[in-house]
Scaffold this motif. Structure first.
Motif, short mmCIF file in Angstrom:
data_model
loop_
_atom_site.label_atom_id
_atom_site.label_comp_id
_atom_site.label_asym_id
_atom_site.label_seq_id
_atom_site.Cartn_x
_atom_site.Cartn_y
_atom_site.Cartn_z
N VAL A 1 17.92 9.70 57.05
CA VAL A 1 19.11 10.03 57.85
C VAL A 1 20.27 9.12 57.46
O VAL A 1 21.39 9.59 57.23
CB VAL A 1 18.81 9.90 59.35
N VAL A 2 20.01 7.82 57.37
CA VAL A 2 21.08 6.89 57.00
C VAL A 2 21.59 7.18 55.59
O VAL A 2 22.80 7.14 55.33
CB VAL A 2 20.57 5.43 57.11
N HIS A 3 20.69 7.50 54.68
CA HIS A 3 21.08 7.85 53.31
C HIS A 3 22.03 9.05 53.30
O HIS A 3 23.06 9.03 52.61
CB HIS A 3 19.82 8.16 52.51
N LEU A 4 21.70 10.09 54.06
CA LEU A 4 22.55 11.29 54.06
C LEU A 4 23.90 11.02 54.70
O LEU A 4 24.90 11.66 54.34
CB LEU A 4 21.84 12.43 54.79
N LEU A 5 23.97 10.07 55.61
CA LEU A 5 25.24 9.72 56.23
C LEU A 5 26.11 8.86 55.33
O LEU A 5 27.34 8.99 55.35
CB LEU A 5 24.99 8.96 57.54
N THR A 6 25.50 7.99 54.56
CA THR A 6 26.26 6.93 53.87
C THR A 6 26.31 7.07 52.36
O THR A 6 27.05 6.33 51.71
CB THR A 6 25.67 5.55 54.22
N ASN A 7 25.54 7.97 51.79
CA ASN A 7 25.54 8.13 50.34
C ASN A 7 26.93 8.51 49.84
O ASN A 7 27.67 9.25 50.50
CB ASN A 7 24.53 9.21 49.94
N ASP A 8 27.32 8.00 48.68
CA ASP A 8 28.64 8.30 48.14
C ASP A 8 28.83 9.80 47.92
O ASP A 8 29.89 10.36 48.22
CB ASP A 8 28.87 7.54 46.83
N ALA A 9 27.81 10.46 47.38
CA ALA A 9 27.91 11.89 47.13
C ALA A 9 27.74 12.66 48.43
O ALA A 9 26.90 12.32 49.27
CB ALA A 9 26.83 12.32 46.14
#
Length: 274
Positions: free
Chosen positions: A195-203
């Motif tokens: 979840v955090v990855h999908l919120l904060t990833n550059d892409a």
């Protein structure tokens, strides 16, 4: 500090997501029936979303996470929580003029219903809910997409770890009775990280992801692995030729840059078994 993250739902998974975002410097407001159960440093706001629209404090919204939990598992309960409850939260945000830069709805692979175990299902697989609760989860996804353009739905397989002992207890009790069922799981730490990855990833994320670990596994194989670690009686042996149930792929989530700490049940259950 004005909250820039709103958690709609703050059970175990939502709390893990919030704590991870707080560690990144965000101020997190969490909606939960009992605000005193929201862990620090998150701010809690008591609201029963099945009945009431929340009265939100001032926000400077960057991220929105919807991670609700419904009990019992009935169509009525799921509608009240996942659909009506989410709508009340979204209405409150609309009234406040707040639009998140990124938003994630935590859903479930339960929306898929019965599938051919010979096919590795993914985001292109058409959902076919098998019961009322699953239909409500799918309806919540539809409403989320309508109300939150650009939002991301994350369909998680079975959560485990971090205090979850159900399968361990079944193995210890010799109560594993369906060894040929295909199972899919994701450790709670990896789910929160996704979840955090999908919120904060550059892409920018895509609209839909399946969140699961790297290896669908027959229940009997998982149980045998646990039994060996626990010193418990061996469960009935699994037979792949008799396998039934669903198998899921995490290829899209992996391709986005997410890497699980627990890629299979072996790593995920190691600490619990000891």
């Amino acid at each position: 500090m004005t909250p820039d993250v709103l958690l709609v739902g703050c059970g175990d998974l939502g709390a893990d997501v919030g704590v991870r975002l707080a560690a990144r410097g965000h101020s997190v407001l969490a909606l939960r029936r009992r605000a005193e159960l929201v862990p620090p440093p998150l701010q809690g706001l008591s609201v029963d979303l099945t009945r009431n629209q929340p009265e939100l404090p001032p926000l400077d919204l960057a991220y929105l996470v919807v991670a609700l939990t419904a009990r019992p598992r009935t169509e009525e309960s799921y509608r009240a929580t996942y659909v009506d409850g989410m709508v009340r939260a979204l209405d409150a945000l609309a009234d406040a003029g707040q639009v998140a830069r990124r938003a994630v709805l935590v859903s479930s692979t339960g929306v898929f219903g019965d599938l051919d175990p010979g096919v590795l299902a993914d985001e292109s697989t058409t959902p076919s809910p098998a019961d009322g609760p699953a239909r409500m989860l799918l309806r919540a996804e539809e409403v989320f997409r309508e109300r939150v353009p650009g939002g991301t739905v994350l369909r998680l397989s079975g959560l485990y770890g971090r205090g979850s002992t159900r399968l361990v207890d079944q193995v210890r009790a010799g109560a594993v009775t369906d060894p040929n069922r295909w199972t899919n799981r994701i450790h709670r730490d990896d789910a929160a990280a996704a979840v955090v990855h999908l919120l904060t990833n550059d892409a920018a994320p895509e609209a839909l992801y399946v969140g699961t670990d790297d290896e669908p596994a027959l229940l009997g194989d998982v149980a045998a692995h646990l039994a060996a670690q626990l010193g418990a009686p061996a469960p009935p042996a699994a037979d792949a030729e008799l396998g039934h149930g669903k198998r899921f792929s995490n290829a899209r989530l992996r391709a986005s840059g997410w890497v699980p700490d627990f890629p299979t049940y072996r790593e995920g259950y190691a600490a619990r078994a000891r």
